[in-house]
Design an enzyme around this catalytic site. Structure first.
Site, PDB file in Angstrom:
ATOM      1  N   THR A  11       0.897  -1.155   0.030  1.00 52.38           N
ATOM      2  CA  THR A  11      -0.024   0.049   0.124  1.00 52.38           C
ATOM      3  C   THR A  11       0.789   1.304  -0.234  1.00 52.38           C
ATOM      4  O   THR A  11       2.024   1.221   0.666  1.00 52.38           O
ATOM      5  CB  THR A  11      -0.784   0.290   1.143  1.00 52.38           C
ATOM      6  OG1 THR A  11      -1.747  -1.069   1.128  1.00 52.38           O
ATOM      7  CG2 THR A  11      -1.582   1.213   1.341  1.00 52.38           C
ATOM      8  N   GLY A  57      -3.964  -5.564   7.144  1.00 51.69           N
ATOM      9  CA  GLY A  57      -5.034  -4.412   7.604  1.00 51.69           C
ATOM     10  C   GLY A  57      -6.009  -4.947   8.842  1.00 51.69           C
ATOM     11  O   GLY A  57      -6.355  -4.184   9.466  1.00 51.69           O
TER      12      GLY A  57
HETATM   13  N1  ASP Z   1      -2.844  -2.561   4.659  1.00 50.36           N
HETATM   14  C1  ASP Z   1      -3.441  -3.172   3.382  1.00 50.36           C
HETATM   15  C2  ASP Z   1      -4.514  -3.974   3.620  1.00 50.36           C
HETATM   16  O1  ASP Z   1      -4.621  -4.742   4.540  1.00 50.36           O
HETATM   17  C3  ASP Z   1      -2.348  -4.060   2.701  1.00 50.36           C
HETATM   18  C4  ASP Z   1      -0.918  -3.403   2.697  1.00 50.36           C
HETATM   19  O2  ASP Z   1      -0.562  -2.432   3.296  1.00 50.36           O
HETATM   20  O3  ASP Z   1      -0.244  -3.814   1.928  1.00 50.36           O
HETATM   21  O4  ASP Z   1      -5.577  -4.033   2.770  1.00 50.36           O
END
Ligand code: ASP
Length: 343
Positions: free
Chosen positions: A208, A262
Site C-alpha cells: 500500500t 489490515g
Molecule cells: N493494509 C493493506 C490492507 O490490508 C495492505 C497493505 O498495506 O499492503 O489492505
C-alpha cells in the site's frame, strides 16, 4: 523463524536517524512559527516548501510527485493526492492501482482514503476499474455529505464525477489489454494451483502507498491507496480506506499512516491510536512504537504478520516503526529502514 526483540536498540537508532532526517529536510524545531500557525505548534521550514513521508520504496515515487506540488506552492492535500496518483499509475507495481494482484476470484478491487488536519475525510472501498481511487476518495470528501462509498455505488459516483472508470476487461488496457495485467494474471494462475491464502510479509518491498504531507502553511493531509491483500476474499476491505485505521490526521497534533496486514490495524484503529498518543505528549516515534505494541498485544504472534507505521507532527518530527524488519519508508527523497519490534 528466529525472532529477536530489538525494540530498545531500534528506538535509539531511529531517534538519531529521524533527527538527522529532519535536519536534512531543512526543518528545525527552533525556527519561528508562521503567524498563521502559531497556535498549532507548527514550525516554519527553512528553505523547504514542505515535508512528504510515505510508505515503502515506492514512497519515493509518491514523494517526488508531492514535492513537485509543494514546491509549486500547492497544498498538502494536493501533494498527497498527486503522490498517490503517481503510484496508482506505476504499472510494474502490483500492489496499488489497476495493475495489481487480484483477489482470489481474479478481480482487482481497490481501496483508498484521504484526510486533512481539519477533519475532512473521504474514502472508497471495493471499487473496480477506477484508475485513480485516491481522486475518487477526494471527490467523496469534497462533493458528498458522506465519508465512505463502496462497490458499485462508488463506481457510479466516479463516473458521475468525470473520473476515469474502465469497463471490465479493459481495466488494464494501458498495461496489457486484459482484466489483469499479464504479470498479475500469471501469478494468480500459479496461486490457483494451491489456493492457499497466507499473508505475505514485505511483499516486493512495496505494498500500500500511504502518505503524509505538511505544507509551508502548516496544513497536513494523509492519503492511502491500495489493492489490499493479494488473493483476499472477494469483498474484503482492509484498513486503508477506514479513517482512523489506515490513516488519521488531526490538527494541531499530527498524522499517522499504516501499511501491512489490515485486519490487525482495524482491530486497534492503529493510525488514530498513534495520533491520540501524540495528543497525550508522545513524540511521533514514541507514538508509532506505542501503536505497534498495542497491535501486537491484540493480534498475537507478531512473527506471523507485518505492520509498518509512520507518524508526523506539526513540528515536522517524524516517527517510524514496524512489527518486523523490512519496512522501508521515504522521507522526502531519501529512503530509510524502519526499526522494528522483531528482527
Ligand atoms: N493494509 C493493506 C490492507 O490490508 C495492505 C497493505 O498495506 O499492503 O489492505
Amino acid at each position: 523463524m528466529a525472532v529477536e526483540i530489538s525494540r530498545r536498540t531500534a528506538l535509539g537508532a531511529l531517534v538519531v536517524s529521524s533527527l538527522t532526517a529532519c535536519r536534512n529536510t531543512g526543518w528545525s524545531e527552533d525556527s519561528s512559527p508562521t503567524t498563521a500557525r502559531a497556535s498549532t505548534g507548527f514550525s516554519s521550514l527553512n528553505n523547504m516548501k514542505g515535508i512528504t513521508l510515505s510508505t515503502w520504496n515506492h514512497g519515493l515515487t509518491a514523494n517526488r510527485a508531492g514535492i513537485g506540488v509543494l514546491n509549486g506552492g500547492g497544498t498538502a492535500l494536493d501533494a498527497v493526492e498527486s503522490g498517490c496518483r503517481a503510484v496508482e499509475l506505476d504499472c510494474p507495481d502490483m500492489t496499488v492501482g489497476l495493475a495489481s494482484r487480484p483477489d482470489r476470484d481474479g478481480f482487482v478491487t481497490l481501496d483508498a482514503a484521504i484526510m486533512t488536519g481539519e477533519g475532512r475525510a473521504g474514502a472508497v472501498g471495493f471499487v473496480r476499474g477506477v484508475v485513480h481511487p485516491i481522486s475518487l476518495a477526494r471527490a467523496v470528501m469534497e462533493r458528498t455529505p458522506h465519508v465512505l462509498l463502496v462497490g458499485a455505488g462508488a463506481e457510479q459516483f466516479a463516473r458521475e464525477s468525470g473520473l476515469e472508470v474502465r469497463p471490465e476487461c479493459q481495466a488494464c488496457d494501458a498495461i496489457g489489454g486484459a482484466c489483469l495485467s499479464p504479470a498479475a494474471e500469471r501469478e494468480w494462475r500459479d496461486w490457483l494451483l494451491e489456493r492457499q491464502y497466507r499473508p505475505r510479509i514485505n511483499i516486493e518491498n512495496h505494498d500500500t502507498i500511504s502518505m503524509l504531507a505538511l505544507d509551508k502553511n502548516g496544513r497536513m493531509a494523509a492519503g492511502s491507496t491500495t489493492s489490499g491483500l493479494a488473493y483476499k476474499m472477494h469483498g474484503r476491505v482492509g484498513d486503508s480506506p477506514i479513517i482512523g485505521a489506515g490513516i488519521f490526521v488531526d490538527a494541531p497534533i499530527g498524522g499517522a499512516i499504516c501499511t501491512g496486514l489490515g485486519e490487525t490495524v482495524l482491530r486497534t484503529l492503529g493510525a488514530h491510536l498513534a495520533v491520540e498518543a501524540m495528543r497525550h505528549g508522545m513524540t511521533p516515534q514514541e507514538a508509532c512504537e506505542h501503536a505497534i505494541a498495542r497491535i501486537i498485544e491484540k493480534n498475537g504472534n507478531p512473527a506471523e504478520y507485518q505492520v509498518g507505521m509512520l507518524a508526523l507532527d506539526f513540528h515536522g518530527r517524524v516517527g517510524a516503526f514496524a512489527v518486523q524488519k523490512g519496512f522501508t519508508y521515504a522521507l522526502g527523497e531519501s529512503l530509510h529502514d524502519a526499526p522494528s519490534e522483531l528482527r
